[in-house]
Design a protein around this motif. Structure first.
Motif, PDB file in Angstrom:
ATOM      1  N   ASN A  75       0.730  -1.108   0.005  1.00 23.10           N
ATOM      2  CA  ASN A  75      -0.068  -0.033   0.196  1.00 23.10           C
ATOM      3  C   ASN A  75       0.711   1.339  -0.057  1.00 23.10           C
ATOM      4  O   ASN A  75       0.430   2.119  -0.777  1.00 23.10           O
ATOM      5  N   GLN A  76       1.857   1.267   0.775  1.00 26.58           N
ATOM      6  CA  GLN A  76       2.786   2.288   0.833  1.00 26.58           C
ATOM      7  C   GLN A  76       3.646   2.692  -0.417  1.00 26.58           C
ATOM      8  O   GLN A  76       3.675   3.599  -0.878  1.00 26.58           O
ATOM      9  N   ALA A  77       3.901   1.563  -1.083  1.00 24.19           N
ATOM     10  CA  ALA A  77       4.664   1.459  -2.342  1.00 24.19           C
ATOM     11  C   ALA A  77       3.788   2.066  -3.466  1.00 24.19           C
ATOM     12  O   ALA A  77       4.327   2.904  -4.152  1.00 24.19           O
ATOM     13  N   VAL A  78       2.505   1.872  -3.359  1.00 23.75           N
ATOM     14  CA  VAL A  78       1.464   2.090  -4.503  1.00 23.75           C
ATOM     15  C   VAL A  78       1.360   3.716  -4.235  1.00 23.75           C
ATOM     16  O   VAL A  78       1.054   4.662  -5.095  1.00 23.75           O
ATOM     17  N   LEU A  79       1.226   4.150  -2.982  1.00 25.21           N
ATOM     18  CA  LEU A  79       0.974   5.434  -2.552  1.00 25.21           C
ATOM     19  C   LEU A  79       2.275   6.420  -3.181  1.00 25.21           C
ATOM     20  O   LEU A  79       2.300   7.275  -3.612  1.00 25.21           O
ATOM     21  N   ALA A 121      11.004   8.853  -6.286  1.00 26.74           N
ATOM     22  CA  ALA A 121       9.867   8.299  -5.702  1.00 26.74           C
ATOM     23  C   ALA A 121       9.294   6.959  -6.490  1.00 26.74           C
ATOM     24  O   ALA A 121       8.966   6.324  -5.908  1.00 26.74           O
ATOM     25  N   LEU A 122       9.266   7.332  -7.687  1.00 24.91           N
ATOM     26  CA  LEU A 122       8.837   6.269  -8.624  1.00 24.91           C
ATOM     27  C   LEU A 122       9.531   5.093  -8.567  1.00 24.91           C
ATOM     28  O   LEU A 122       9.300   3.949  -8.543  1.00 24.91           O
ATOM     29  N   VAL A 123      11.130   5.316  -8.736  1.00 29.11           N
ATOM     30  CA  VAL A 123      11.917   4.196  -8.328  1.00 29.11           C
ATOM     31  C   VAL A 123      11.845   3.438  -7.334  1.00 29.11           C
ATOM     32  O   VAL A 123      11.858   2.143  -7.256  1.00 29.11           O
ATOM     33  N   LEU A 124      11.589   4.254  -6.167  1.00 30.33           N
ATOM     34  CA  LEU A 124      11.390   3.613  -4.649  1.00 30.33           C
ATOM     35  C   LEU A 124      10.329   2.754  -4.741  1.00 30.33           C
ATOM     36  O   LEU A 124      10.304   1.658  -4.339  1.00 30.33           O
ATOM     37  N   GLY A 125       8.995   3.093  -5.219  1.00 33.08           N
ATOM     38  CA  GLY A 125       7.960   2.666  -5.275  1.00 33.08           C
ATOM     39  C   GLY A 125       8.106   1.212  -6.043  1.00 33.08           C
ATOM     40  O   GLY A 125       7.515   0.381  -5.741  1.00 33.08           O
ATOM     41  N   ALA A 126       8.571   1.642  -7.121  1.00 30.19           N
ATOM     42  CA  ALA A 126       8.772   0.147  -8.181  1.00 30.19           C
ATOM     43  C   ALA A 126       9.635  -0.799  -7.542  1.00 30.19           C
ATOM     44  O   ALA A 126       9.264  -1.942  -7.544  1.00 30.19           O
TER      45      ALA A 126
END
Length: 139
Positions: A75-79, A121-126
């Motif tokens: 959930n945090q990754a999607v956020l 943030a996109l790289v961290l979420g992916a």
């Protein structure tokens, strides 16, 4: 100082962008346009803060992905992904529509910061989503 400048001055003081004593009343309007939080800087600054928040969320999710509660990490990754995408898109929009360069009060520096923060943030979420999927297959 006029009451109409009060929200801009309070917001700038909260963000730490101005820390000077108020000059004479005739000089307040002149210095507010040069060094304060102008309307051109407000949007990119808020967008950069959104990207910074997405980096914090993505980093926290990435460090917690191996633990038992991987649903929360997802959930945090999607956020982080969504917030990073919004920060990247709005930062790009502000950079394209800015009239001048750095120091002109149009928010070009904040727009570039928002784009960089959004991309991180996109790289961290992916990465977090990828690791949570791998942890789900193993466990």
């Amino acid at each position: 100082m006029s009451v109409r400048y009060l929200p801009a001055v309070v917001a700038a003081a909260l963000l730490g962008s101005i820390a000077v004593a108020a000059p004479a009343a005739a000089e307040v309007e002149h210095s507010a346009a040069d060094a304060g939080l102008t309307s051109g800087r407000l949007g990119p600054t808020v967008t950069a803060l959104l990207g910074l928040m997405a980096i914090v969320i993505g980093t926290r999710a990435l460090t917690r992905v191996g633990r038992s509660g991987t649903g929360n990490s997802r959930n945090q990754a999607v956020l982080a992904l969504v917030s990073g995408l919004v920060s990247l898109a709005l930062g790009s929009w502000f950079a394209v529509t800015a009239d001048g360069g750095p120091g002109t009060g149009n928010g070009i520096v904040g727009a570039w910061a928002a784009m960089v923060f959004g991309l991180i943030a996109l790289v961290l979420g992916a990465l977090t989503l990828n690791r949570s999927r791998q942890a789900g297959r193993i466990g």
